[in-house]
Design a protein around this motif. Structure first.
Motif, PDB file in Angstrom:
ATOM      1  N   TYR A 110       1.114  -1.408  -0.030  1.00  8.44           N
ATOM      2  CA  TYR A 110      -0.201  -0.599   0.327  1.00  8.44           C
ATOM      3  C   TYR A 110       0.808   1.313  -0.345  1.00  8.44           C
ATOM      4  N   TYR A 111       0.720   2.413  -0.471  1.00  6.43           N
ATOM      5  CA  TYR A 111       0.766   4.092  -0.904  1.00  6.43           C
ATOM      6  C   TYR A 111       1.333   3.712   0.818  1.00  6.43           C
ATOM      7  N   GLY A 112       0.899   3.578   1.329  1.00  9.21           N
ATOM      8  CA  GLY A 112       2.074   4.164   3.277  1.00  9.21           C
ATOM      9  C   GLY A 112       2.923   3.717   3.347  1.00  9.21           C
ATOM     10  N   ALA A 113       3.450   2.293   2.578  1.00  7.68           N
ATOM     11  CA  ALA A 113       5.135   2.434   2.496  1.00  7.68           C
ATOM     12  C   ALA A 113       5.720   3.236   2.299  1.00  7.68           C
ATOM     13  N   GLN A 114       5.570   4.450   1.054  1.00 11.95           N
ATOM     14  CA  GLN A 114       6.147   4.810   0.475  1.00 11.95           C
ATOM     15  C   GLN A 114       6.422   6.760   0.428  1.00 11.95           C
ATOM     16  N   ILE A 122       2.403   1.705  11.859  1.00 10.00           N
ATOM     17  CA  ILE A 122       3.576   0.506  12.193  1.00 10.00           C
ATOM     18  C   ILE A 122       3.023  -0.975  10.330  1.00 10.00           C
ATOM     19  N   MET A 123       2.520  -0.259   9.868  1.00 10.84           N
ATOM     20  CA  MET A 123       1.608  -0.923   8.863  1.00 10.84           C
ATOM     21  C   MET A 123       2.897   0.023   7.553  1.00 10.84           C
ATOM     22  N   GLY A 124       2.321   1.321   7.503  1.00  9.44           N
ATOM     23  CA  GLY A 124       3.444   1.732   6.761  1.00  9.44           C
ATOM     24  C   GLY A 124       5.231   1.040   6.413  1.00  9.44           C
ATOM     25  N   ILE A 125       5.607   0.741   7.181  1.00  6.22           N
ATOM     26  CA  ILE A 125       6.531   0.602   8.148  1.00  6.22           C
ATOM     27  C   ILE A 125       7.009  -0.825   7.502  1.00  6.22           C
ATOM     28  N   ALA A 126       5.987  -1.200   7.439  1.00  2.46           N
ATOM     29  CA  ALA A 126       6.120  -2.947   7.428  1.00  2.46           C
ATOM     30  C   ALA A 126       6.048  -2.991   6.258  1.00  2.46           C
ATOM     31  N   LYS A 127       5.046  -2.897   4.979  1.00  7.40           N
ATOM     32  CA  LYS A 127       5.170  -2.364   4.340  1.00  7.40           C
ATOM     33  C   LYS A 127       6.284  -2.192   3.138  1.00  7.40           C
ATOM     34  N   ALA A 128       6.490  -0.789   3.658  1.00  6.28           N
ATOM     35  CA  ALA A 128       8.279  -0.373   3.068  1.00  6.28           C
ATOM     36  C   ALA A 128       9.057  -1.363   3.834  1.00  6.28           C
ATOM     37  N   ALA A 129       9.223  -2.535   4.440  1.00  6.85           N
ATOM     38  CA  ALA A 129      10.041  -3.060   4.584  1.00  6.85           C
ATOM     39  C   ALA A 129      10.081  -4.628   3.163  1.00  6.85           C
ATOM     40  N   LEU A 130       8.126  -4.819   3.011  1.00  8.26           N
ATOM     41  CA  LEU A 130       8.543  -5.134   2.176  1.00  8.26           C
ATOM     42  C   LEU A 130       8.559  -5.441   0.935  1.00  8.26           C
ATOM     43  N   ALA A 145      -2.138  -1.703  -3.581  1.00  7.37           N
ATOM     44  CA  ALA A 145      -3.498  -1.067  -4.026  1.00  7.37           C
ATOM     45  C   ALA A 145      -4.150  -0.181  -3.408  1.00  7.37           C
ATOM     46  N   GLY A 146      -5.035   0.684  -4.494  1.00  2.24           N
ATOM     47  CA  GLY A 146      -5.356   1.366  -3.200  1.00  2.24           C
ATOM     48  C   GLY A 146      -6.518   1.178  -2.595  1.00  2.24           C
ATOM     49  N   PRO A 147      -6.826   2.005  -1.384  1.00  5.26           N
ATOM     50  CA  PRO A 147      -7.277   1.370  -0.492  1.00  5.26           C
ATOM     51  C   PRO A 147      -9.289   0.278  -0.491  1.00  5.26           C
ATOM     52  N   ILE A 148      -9.352  -0.611   0.107  1.00  7.08           N
ATOM     53  CA  ILE A 148     -10.736  -1.448  -0.788  1.00  7.08           C
ATOM     54  C   ILE A 148     -10.779  -1.368   0.827  1.00  7.08           C
ATOM     55  N   LYS A 149     -12.856  -1.933   0.902  1.00  8.06           N
ATOM     56  CA  LYS A 149     -12.880  -1.647   2.555  1.00  8.06           C
ATOM     57  C   LYS A 149     -12.919  -3.722   2.341  1.00  8.06           C
ATOM     58  N   THR A 150     -12.059  -3.884   3.003  1.00  9.83           N
ATOM     59  CA  THR A 150     -11.810  -5.135   3.479  1.00  9.83           C
ATOM     60  C   THR A 150     -12.050  -5.465   5.399  1.00  9.83           C
ATOM     61  N   LEU A 151     -11.772  -6.497   5.753  1.00 10.87           N
ATOM     62  CA  LEU A 151     -11.987  -6.920   6.663  1.00 10.87           C
ATOM     63  C   LEU A 151     -10.261  -6.263   7.957  1.00 10.87           C
ATOM     64  N   ALA A 152      -8.942  -6.385   6.990  1.00  8.80           N
ATOM     65  CA  ALA A 152      -7.747  -5.785   7.521  1.00  8.80           C
ATOM     66  C   ALA A 152      -8.184  -4.259   7.551  1.00  8.80           C
ATOM     67  N   ALA A 153      -9.365  -4.046   6.987  1.00  9.40           N
ATOM     68  CA  ALA A 153      -8.374  -2.126   6.260  1.00  9.40           C
ATOM     69  C   ALA A 153      -9.972  -1.825   7.195  1.00  9.40           C
ATOM     70  N   TYR A 154     -10.755  -2.574   7.706  1.00  9.21           N
ATOM     71  CA  TYR A 154     -11.290  -1.723   8.883  1.00  9.21           C
ATOM     72  C   TYR A 154     -10.146  -2.268  10.722  1.00  9.21           C
ATOM     73  N   SER A 155      -8.822  -2.572  10.906  1.00  6.71           N
ATOM     74  CA  SER A 155      -8.325  -2.082  11.911  1.00  6.71           C
ATOM     75  C   SER A 155      -7.818  -0.841  11.718  1.00  6.71           C
ATOM     76  N   ILE A 156      -8.254  -0.497  10.899  1.00  3.98           N
ATOM     77  CA  ILE A 156      -6.915   1.261  11.041  1.00  3.98           C
ATOM     78  C   ILE A 156      -8.036   2.075  10.786  1.00  3.98           C
ATOM     79  N   THR A 157      -7.726   2.802  11.915  1.00  4.80           N
ATOM     80  CA  THR A 157      -8.202   3.914  12.633  1.00  4.80           C
ATOM     81  C   THR A 157      -8.453   5.532  11.299  1.00  4.80           C
ATOM     82  N   GLY A 158     -10.178   5.242  11.348  1.00  2.00           N
ATOM     83  CA  GLY A 158     -10.400   6.844   9.775  1.00  2.00           C
ATOM     84  C   GLY A 158     -10.273   5.862   8.738  1.00  2.00           C
ATOM     85  N   VAL A 160      -1.517  -0.124  -8.364  1.00  5.31           N
ATOM     86  CA  VAL A 160      -3.640  -0.487  -9.177  1.00  5.31           C
ATOM     87  C   VAL A 160      -4.511   0.783  -8.094  1.00  5.31           C
ATOM     88  N   ASP A 161      -4.301   1.944  -8.269  1.00  8.70           N
ATOM     89  CA  ASP A 161      -4.807   2.967  -7.597  1.00  8.70           C
ATOM     90  C   ASP A 161      -5.000   4.074  -7.893  1.00  8.70           C
TER      91      ASP A 161
END
Ligand code: 0WD
Length: 265
Positions: free
Chosen positions: A146-150, A158-166, A189-202, A247-248
């Motif tokens: 996700y874009y939050g890596a860059q 923390i997930m932005g840091i993990a995605k940068a490492a990924l 990928a651009g944001p999509i309403k999934t279970l994982a996405a709902y863990s992210i505040t806002g 793909v965003d």
């Protein structure tokens, strides 16, 4: 003939019909691939069982990627059932919910470790274990980022840091795997309403804003991620490796936004 005709693919990370991995599985199946699935626990495997019948009813294996023994037995089961493997789709991420709420400064050692372990190390571990099944197959591996890596995306923490490492892991693995003729890429990928996405505040605000200001001014779908994934994992992408493909709807190309209200979700 489909672009994935004759290819055997392992799809990880289907939690339900909204999962990105489900969109990828649908596209792969439509393009002629034979599918196998893995899921973290029995409950998820039951759900995958229901969804997989319309996708060729391939074998389903339980594999919690935080456990080496699960990854080893996944390899053995795959070898027994499919013999070989052409494609691995890694669509897995996890961070404890509280780590999203707290800022990066408040990240705990345990939260950091588990986010890195499940979201990043699992790609290395799965690749290494499944490699013998992919040798001589022009294999292709795909992960989701996700874009939050860059760039900084508030609350992604923390997930932005993990995605940068990924994303970096994808580049280093691409170098190692190149010698074996195997490719590895990421789709951002651009944001999509999934279970994982709902863990992210806002998340809903993030989704609203991204949708409003991207060049197409609409949300992306799991089917669109699926189609791009099918291309990247097909022989049509034979010279593409170590890449992060966005793909965003073009959100990441924007420097500033046109209207003042575009800054407010
Ligand atoms: O906006 C989004 N939804 C985006 C997601 C934008 C860009 C990227 N992504 C990424 C995610 O970070 C992830 O890497 O796409 C990937 C797939 O996420 P998803 O489709 O959005 O979410 P979901 O349907 O929840 O699938 C992620 C799955 C887990 O689901 P749950 O909800 O049960 O945590 O990852 C799997 C699990 O199925 N997973 C594991 N699988 C094996 N072992 C493990 C584990 N230990 N932990 C999580």
């Amino acid at each position: 003939m489909g672009i994935l005709e004759g290819k055997k693919a392992l799809i990880t990370g289907i939690a339900n019909e909204r999962s990105i991995a489900y969109g990828i599985a649908k596209s792969f199946f439509n393009h002629g691939a034979t599918l196998a699935f893995s899921c973290a626990n029995q409950k998820l495997c039951k759900r995958v069982e229901e969804l997989s019948t319309e996708l060729g009813g391939g074998p389903i294996f339980e594999c919690d990627v935080s456990k080496d023994e699960d990854i080893k037995s996944l390899k053995e089961s795959l070898e027994k059932e499919l013999g070989s493997l052409d494609i691995l789709v890694h669509s897995i991420a996890f961070a404890p919910k509280d780590e999203f709420k707290a800022g990066v400064l408040e990240t705990s050692r345990e939260g950091f470790s588990s986010a890195m372990d499940i979201s990043v190390y699992s790609l290395i571990a799965l690749t290494r274990e499944l490699l013998p099944l992919m040798k001589g197959k022009n294999g292709s591996i795909l992960t989701l980022t996700y874009y939050g890596a860059q760039k900084v995306v508030p609350h992604y923490n923390i997930m932005g840091i993990a995605k940068a490492a990924l994303e970096s892991t994808v580049r280093y693995l691409a170098y190692d795997l190149g010698k074996m003729g195997i490719r590895i890429n990421a789709i951002s990928a651009g944001p999509i309403k999934t279970l994982a996405a709902y863990s992210i505040t806002g998340f809903h605000l993030l989704m609203e804003h991204t949708t409003k200001v991207n060049p197409f001014r609409r949300a992306i779908t799991i089917n669109e991620v699926g189609e791009a994934s099918a291309f990247l994992c097909s022989d049509m992408a034979s010279a593409i490796t170590g890449e992060t493909l966005f793909v965003d709807n073009g959100y990441h190309i924007m420097g500033v936004f046109e209207r003042e209200e575009d800054y407010h979700a």
